[in-house]
Design a protein around this motif. Structure first.
Motif: not given
Length: 132
Positions: A34-36, A40-42, A85-86, A93-94
């Protein structure tokens, strides 16, 4: 490891946060997956929230900081379509194996995901200022 899986892992990079033998499965998933992804998606998360306030909350720019922070929280917690959506931006990305772990405990992982996203957006509140 298939091509998609290796590309995703390479794109996301290393785990963020401490993982110890005492870490729970959820904690490991949070730090390794989750954190990565959130990092990445920030930029996409910020742009998505900006679009949301421009379409749905035009008065956002006139609110006090406290009310803006509350609006961020409420938008993600109470607007189901927006929250989904989020979630889609993250779950997309999993890897298949990570998705398998996710569906075993999706309720708790969704809470972690959304809380981390809310805190991420709140910490960048200065980005949601109307351009002159």
């Amino acid at each position: 490891m298939n091509q998609r899986e290796s590309l995703l892992k390479e794109l996301r990079g290393e785990a963020i946060g401490t993982i110890s033998p005492q870490s729970s499965t959820e904690e490991v998933f949070q730090n390794q997956v989750l954190r990565p992804i959130l990092k990445l998606q920030n930029d996409l998360f910020v742009a998505t929230f900006e679009n949301y306030i421009n379409k749905n909350k035009k008065d956002f720019y006139t609110l006090s900081i406290e009310k803006k922070l509350l609006l961020i929280e409420n938008a993600i917690q109470k607007d189901i379509k927006f929250r989904n959506t989020y979630k889609g931006m993250i779950i997309g990305l999993f890897t298949l194996a990570e998705y398998g772990l996710y569906i075993q405990n999706s309720s708790n992982l969704n809470k972690r995901m959304m809380n981390m996203l809310i805190e991420r957006l709140k910490s960048q509140i200065q980005l949601f200022e109307k351009s002159a």
